[in-house]
Design a protein around this motif. Structure first.
Motif, PDB file in Angstrom:
ATOM      1  N   PRO A  57       4.960   0.361  -8.956  1.00 26.63           N
ATOM      2  CA  PRO A  57       4.420  -0.635  -9.136  1.00 26.63           C
ATOM      3  C   PRO A  57       5.071  -2.381  -8.257  1.00 26.63           C
ATOM      4  N   LEU A  58       3.561  -3.243  -8.457  1.00 31.77           N
ATOM      5  CA  LEU A  58       4.350  -4.476  -7.805  1.00 31.77           C
ATOM      6  C   LEU A  58       4.666  -5.206  -8.047  1.00 31.77           C
ATOM      7  N   ARG A  59       5.825  -5.648  -7.413  1.00 34.30           N
ATOM      8  CA  ARG A  59       6.788  -6.542  -8.484  1.00 34.30           C
ATOM      9  C   ARG A  59       5.962  -8.020  -8.141  1.00 34.30           C
TER      10      ARG A  59
ATOM     11  N   GLY B  25      -8.067   0.809   5.153  1.00 37.86           N
ATOM     12  CA  GLY B  25      -7.365   1.460   5.155  1.00 37.86           C
ATOM     13  C   GLY B  25      -6.507   0.866   3.679  1.00 37.86           C
ATOM     14  N   LEU B  26      -6.476  -0.022   3.815  1.00 41.10           N
ATOM     15  CA  LEU B  26      -5.130  -0.076   2.773  1.00 41.10           C
ATOM     16  C   LEU B  26      -5.729   0.408   1.267  1.00 41.10           C
ATOM     17  N   ASP B  27      -6.248   0.955   1.073  1.00 40.83           N
ATOM     18  CA  ASP B  27      -7.296   1.375  -0.137  1.00 40.83           C
ATOM     19  C   ASP B  27      -6.513   1.022  -1.668  1.00 40.83           C
ATOM     20  N   ARG B  28      -5.185   1.230  -1.346  1.00 39.53           N
ATOM     21  CA  ARG B  28      -4.558   1.070  -3.026  1.00 39.53           C
ATOM     22  C   ARG B  28      -3.908  -0.471  -3.355  1.00 39.53           C
ATOM     23  N   VAL B  29      -4.674  -1.475  -2.191  1.00 41.60           N
ATOM     24  CA  VAL B  29      -4.509  -2.540  -2.560  1.00 41.60           C
ATOM     25  C   VAL B  29      -5.591  -3.166  -3.057  1.00 41.60           C
ATOM     26  N   ASP B  30      -5.361  -3.750  -4.721  1.00 43.00           N
ATOM     27  CA  ASP B  30      -6.909  -4.248  -5.068  1.00 43.00           C
ATOM     28  C   ASP B  30      -6.757  -5.734  -4.625  1.00 43.00           C
ATOM     29  N   ALA B  31      -6.991  -6.277  -3.916  1.00 35.93           N
ATOM     30  CA  ALA B  31      -7.542  -7.561  -2.911  1.00 35.93           C
ATOM     31  C   ALA B  31      -7.775  -9.293  -4.464  1.00 35.93           C
ATOM     32  N   GLU B  32      -8.399  -8.539  -4.910  1.00 35.17           N
ATOM     33  CA  GLU B  32      -9.115  -9.410  -5.510  1.00 35.17           C
ATOM     34  C   GLU B  32      -7.747  -9.438  -7.243  1.00 35.17           C
ATOM     35  N   LYS B  33      -7.631  -8.451  -7.724  1.00 34.08           N
ATOM     36  CA  LYS B  33      -6.055  -8.649  -8.337  1.00 34.08           C
ATOM     37  C   LYS B  33      -5.333  -8.593  -8.009  1.00 34.08           C
ATOM     38  N   ASP B  34      -4.661  -8.286  -7.130  1.00 39.01           N
ATOM     39  CA  ASP B  34      -3.413  -8.089  -5.961  1.00 39.01           C
ATOM     40  C   ASP B  34      -2.821  -9.701  -5.671  1.00 39.01           C
ATOM     41  N   ILE B  35      -3.266  -9.956  -5.219  1.00 38.56           N
ATOM     42  CA  ILE B  35      -3.292 -11.011  -4.356  1.00 38.56           C
ATOM     43  C   ILE B  35      -3.638 -12.199  -5.163  1.00 38.56           C
TER      44      ILE B  35
ATOM     45  N   HIS C  80       1.114  -1.314   0.171  1.00 33.84           N
ATOM     46  CA  HIS C  80       0.152  -0.409  -0.150  1.00 33.84           C
ATOM     47  C   HIS C  80       0.683   0.818  -0.431  1.00 33.84           C
ATOM     48  N   ALA C  81       1.807   1.064   1.078  1.00 35.69           N
ATOM     49  CA  ALA C  81       2.660   2.500   1.101  1.00 35.69           C
ATOM     50  C   ALA C  81       3.813   2.449  -0.302  1.00 35.69           C
TER      51      ALA C  81
END
Length: 440
Positions: free
Chosen positions: A165-167, A200-210, A160-161
């Motif tokens: 982009p995510l690795r 509150g970790l709204d910059r992480v898209d749970a469906e797409k990123d996790i 989130h912080a």
């Protein structure tokens, strides 16, 4: 006349239940001196470790303090890790215990016994797979579960912080081994990672990123259980979005993922090894006792070691024959909590018979089936043998109720009805005022 000395090594489900039973029956009346030895100072029911790891259970609400349990139930607790056994002198050797700062709390010492019970449980077996010890986490203790939970929450906060982009491996979890532990952890993580992100970790898209990935060398999940149960479980896991790889053998665990034998690399920030089971390495032929390839100690039908009638072995570290297994072809009692519970009850009665000079009765394992929790999503299981004389697959609310009742049986064996009822009520109340996932 000196009191009969009973030493129990290992405070898992079987060892702690046995110490409690013997304390309430023999210790309370002064007929025996019961000592429980464990390297930890608190007990957590091992089948709950995946819930602690995922953050869906607060460990502090379910820990049992050995010293307090010993005081309430008339046995003694001594902290330390078993390092050796002198059968001739009937002594158990225990290593010095140090605190978190490395200071010695208790020295090396030995405990004499007239009857010894080994209930040391089991550990994961990595089969010598490269990279496991360096890059994978295991769920063998509450410390392991806590460590995984902390890393999981930190991974979400870090993602989130960060500005970049995510690795490829970031926020991916690879679970190696689709037995009960692996399957239950995968299902719990689907829910708890989304709850962590929702705070509150709204910059992480749970469906797409996790992504949670489950890897199994056999051709189906839950390979030790009936195929119908495996199929139903895999369907439910895929509905949750868990990526399932079966017939996939792990060749190496790397810093950023898992390399399979066919050359594929599955990126993952967190890797959990949940495959294979063996007893502690130091048990292999300890003091001349007979052991098998998994370091389990071979026992007679009475649960006494084959080479020493003064030593009983229960739980995962016991190689106990089960003639009815595999349709009557024979096998060994599986390493399950229900087996440890049954063996603790049996040995408690046999020790009393032994002290009275009566012949011991053989232990017979009763298979009441298997239950696998898929978190709040579902529970699947099968009821067998001892209950209905066959095999019946169950699913949903009834299976969930049966799953919860297994833990309640363990709590009842330790604390009795009144305390369990109060503790259960207290947890229901506090759950309404706390986050439903552990965030630190």
């Amino acid at each position: 006349m000196p009191r009969h000395r009973i030493v129990i090594v290992g405070g898992g489900a079987g060892g702690l239940e046995l110490a409690t039973r013997l304390g309430d029956s023999l210790g309370k009346r002064g007929h025996a001196e019961i000592t429980l030895v464990d390297k930890n100072r608190t007990h957590v029911w091992k089948p709950k470790l995946h819930e602690i790891a995922s953050g869906s259970m607060d460990m502090s609400a379910h820990e049992v303090d050995y010293l307090a349990q010993a005081h309430w139930h008339h046995f003694r607790f001594r902290v330390g890790e078993m390092t050796g056994l002198d059968r001739a002198r009937r002594e158990v050797r225990v290593a010095a215990y140090h605190d978190s700062e490395g200071r010695e709390v208790t020295p090396d010492r030995s405990f004499g016994y007239d009857t010894l019970v080994l209930a040391l449980g089991s550990h994961s077996n990595d089969f010598g797979t490269p990279g496991v010890s360096e890059h994978a986490l295991k769920l063998e203790s509450k410390a392991d579960a806590r460590r995984f939970n902390e890393r999981m929450v930190n991974a979400c906060i870090r993602a989130h912080a960060q500005a970049e982009p995510l690795r490829p491996e970031q926020l991916h979890v690879a679970i190696i081994g689709a037995g009960a532990t692996g399957v239950e952890l995968a299902a719990e993580l689907h829910r708890t990672t989304r709850e962590v992100v929702a705070y509150g970790l709204d910059r992480v898209d749970a469906e797409k990123d996790i992504q949670v990935c489950l890897i199994e060398a056999a051709d189906r999940v839950l390979p030790a259980l009936p195929p119908r149960m495996s199929q139903a479980t895999e369907v439910l896991l895929r509905k949750l979005g868990v990526v399932v790889h079966t017939a996939a053998r792990v060749a190496e665990v790397q810093s950023g993922g898992v390399r399979l034998a066919d050359g594929r690399v599955l990126p993952a920030e967190l890797v959990v090894w949940a495959a294979g089971v063996k007893a502690a390495d130091f048990l292999k032929e300890i003091a001349g006792l007979e052991s098998n390839r998994s370091n389990q100690l071979v026992v007679q039908p009475t649960l006494q070691a084959t080479r020493d009638e003064n030593v009983f072995v229960i739980g995962d570290c016991a190689a106990c024959a089960w003639p009815e297994a595999n349709g009557g072809k024979g096998g060994f009692v599986p390493p399950r909590a229900q087996a440890a519970h049954q063996q603790a009850s049996h040995v408690a009665a046999q020790i009393q018979r032994r002290m009275a000079g009566k012949p011991l009765k053989p232990y017979r394992y009763r298979d009441f089936g298997s239950l696998v929790s898929l978190g709040e999503f579902s529970t699947v299981g099968n009821m067998m043998g001892g209950l209905i004389g066959g095999s019946l697959m169950i699913e949903g609310a009834f299976a969930r109720l049966m799953y919860v009742s297994l833990y309640k049986m363990h709590e009842l064996a330790l604390h009795g009805f009144f305390k369990v009822a109060l503790d259960t009520l207290a947890r229901l109340i506090t759950r309404r005022t706390e986050p439903h996932v552990k965030l630190h």
